[in-house]
Design a protein around this motif. Sequence first.
Motif, PDB file in Angstrom:
ATOM      1  N   ARG A   1      44.864  49.449  35.578  1.00 27.58           N
ATOM      2  CA  ARG A   1      45.977  50.398  35.744  1.00 27.58           C
ATOM      3  C   ARG A   1      47.094  49.714  35.201  1.00 27.58           C
ATOM      4  NH1 ARG A   1      44.939  55.066  38.112  1.00 27.58           N
ATOM      5  NH2 ARG A   1      43.262  55.230  39.079  1.00 27.58           N
ATOM      6  N   PRO A   2      47.227  49.473  33.679  1.00 30.53           N
ATOM      7  CA  PRO A   2      48.399  48.801  33.311  1.00 30.53           C
ATOM      8  C   PRO A   2      49.687  49.599  33.266  1.00 30.53           C
ATOM      9  CG  PRO A   2      47.256  49.865  31.586  1.00 30.53           C
ATOM     10  CD  PRO A   2      46.263  50.082  32.810  1.00 30.53           C
ATOM     11  N   GLU A   3      50.885  48.713  33.412  1.00 27.21           N
ATOM     12  CA  GLU A   3      52.154  49.595  33.345  1.00 27.21           C
ATOM     13  C   GLU A   3      52.392  50.213  32.093  1.00 27.21           C
ATOM     14  OE1 GLU A   3      54.356  49.540  35.904  1.00 27.21           O
ATOM     15  OE2 GLU A   3      52.888  48.531  37.232  1.00 27.21           O
ATOM     16  N   PRO A   4      53.123  51.071  31.934  1.00 29.30           N
ATOM     17  CA  PRO A   4      53.648  52.020  30.635  1.00 29.30           C
ATOM     18  C   PRO A   4      53.700  51.327  29.581  1.00 29.30           C
ATOM     19  CG  PRO A   4      54.826  53.012  32.624  1.00 29.30           C
ATOM     20  CD  PRO A   4      54.010  51.659  33.242  1.00 29.30           C
TER      21      PRO A   4
ATOM     22  N   LEU B   1      50.321  49.762  28.552  1.00 28.70           N
ATOM     23  CA  LEU B   1      49.403  50.947  28.255  1.00 28.70           C
ATOM     24  C   LEU B   1      49.593  51.279  26.712  1.00 28.70           C
ATOM     25  CD1 LEU B   1      47.366  52.844  29.375  1.00 28.70           C
ATOM     26  CD2 LEU B   1      49.101  54.240  29.984  1.00 28.70           C
ATOM     27  N   GLN B   2      51.110  51.365  26.452  1.00 30.34           N
ATOM     28  CA  GLN B   2      51.315  51.912  25.087  1.00 30.34           C
ATOM     29  C   GLN B   2      50.666  50.597  24.054  1.00 30.34           C
ATOM     30  OE1 GLN B   2      53.059  54.782  23.763  1.00 30.34           O
ATOM     31  NE2 GLN B   2      52.110  53.569  21.873  1.00 30.34           N
TER      32      GLN B   2
ATOM     33  N   TYR C   1      48.307  48.648  24.456  1.00 27.91           N
ATOM     34  CA  TYR C   1      46.824  48.655  24.390  1.00 27.91           C
ATOM     35  C   TYR C   1      46.466  49.824  23.430  1.00 27.91           C
ATOM     36  CZ  TYR C   1      45.817  45.755  28.476  1.00 27.91           C
ATOM     37  OH  TYR C   1      45.739  44.551  29.277  1.00 27.91           O
ATOM     38  N   TYR C   2      47.264  51.103  23.478  1.00 27.01           N
ATOM     39  CA  TYR C   2      46.836  51.969  22.527  1.00 27.01           C
ATOM     40  C   TYR C   2      47.154  51.776  21.208  1.00 27.01           C
ATOM     41  CZ  TYR C   2      46.547  56.658  20.439  1.00 27.01           C
ATOM     42  OH  TYR C   2      46.354  57.746  19.663  1.00 27.01           O
TER      43      TYR C   2
ATOM     44  N   PHE D   1      43.102  57.004  28.230  1.00 29.77           N
ATOM     45  CA  PHE D   1      44.654  56.723  27.989  1.00 29.77           C
ATOM     46  C   PHE D   1      45.349  57.890  28.643  1.00 29.77           C
ATOM     47  CE2 PHE D   1      43.619  53.655  24.938  1.00 29.77           C
ATOM     48  CZ  PHE D   1      44.277  52.504  25.349  1.00 29.77           C
TER      49      PHE D   1
ATOM     50  N   ARG E   1      45.535  57.568  32.354  1.00 30.20           N
ATOM     51  CA  ARG E   1      46.551  56.505  32.826  1.00 30.20           C
ATOM     52  C   ARG E   1      47.927  57.043  32.571  1.00 30.20           C
ATOM     53  NH1 ARG E   1      42.464  55.362  35.011  1.00 30.20           N
ATOM     54  NH2 ARG E   1      41.650  53.576  35.343  1.00 30.20           N
TER      55      ARG E   1
ATOM     56  N   LEU F   1      49.357  58.104  29.369  1.00 38.12           N
ATOM     57  CA  LEU F   1      49.869  58.212  28.128  1.00 38.12           C
ATOM     58  C   LEU F   1      49.197  59.395  27.381  1.00 38.12           C
ATOM     59  CD1 LEU F   1      51.186  56.358  25.864  1.00 38.12           C
ATOM     60  CD2 LEU F   1      49.055  55.411  25.381  1.00 38.12           C
TER      61      LEU F   1
END
Length: 290
Positions: free
Chosen positions: A195-198, A201-202, A204-205, A269, A272, A274
């Motif tokens: 559960r990555p931080e925002p 997360l961005q 990763y995308y 995503f 999570r 995003l």
Amino acid sequence: MTKHLPWPPRHITPDDDLDPSFVFDFRAYDEDLDDRQRWSTWLDVEPLMRGPEPRPDWVVTSQGAIDTELGILKTGKEADVFLVERADPLDPAGGVVMAAKRYRDTDHRTFHRAASYTEGRSVKRSRDQRALKRKSTWGRIVAAGEWAVSEWDALKRCWELGLPVPCPVQIHETEILMEWITVEGETAPRLAQVRPEPELLQSYYDQLRDALATMVQSGIVHGDLSPYNTLAAGDRLVIIDLPQVVDLVGNPQGMDYLLRDCANMCRWFRMRGLESDEQELFGELMAHAF
């Protein structure tokens, strides 16, 4: 005039002026290996069965290296992944732990689902082709080998394209040795487990989008991409499990597989937090493809 050598021959001491090419340091290896060990198979395989050059400096190529099985890392329907340490006993500090993916042969029960992935692929020997169609014992052995080779080829191709995949070391029969992806010395978790931080997360995308764009520009599709076969290696996303890679155009369902890959990943995503849309991502990738 004939020159006579002294008899008996004089003892040669280290102080004598010897040609350095005749001097070497000999150290013997212990021939006894336990049940978890084997001699390195690096020199048993042809050059094309080794990873592309230039190779990372951690790849062990010593003829005296020993492979030691450390345990199982992951079980799957078609293959199991083990941890294997390859090290020269005379240089233990230069050893490396790798992931060894071993495809099953006669125990396969799921290769029948692969027909749509393998459209466009060919089997050289007609006997093997007939065995595959009959799903005989030999056919399952052939299938295991074909899928191991398929993953090996895809892994090498993706690595050479600069994609975030494990470094391919070698393939031997139905076993692929590759880089073990870790985080602080432990196996990197699957994307589905984190559960990555925002901000991460961005990131990763963005990494995913760039990787998929590179793949479609090269005419290939993962075909089975999901948060379960991508790893969260710290701040880096790594794609694994590539045996079913398909040709985007050559396979009649290539675009369908790409859209499914987009849907699987975008769904995760969104869960999570995003905002991501598979149709938008798919359209962007198609712009890269053509």
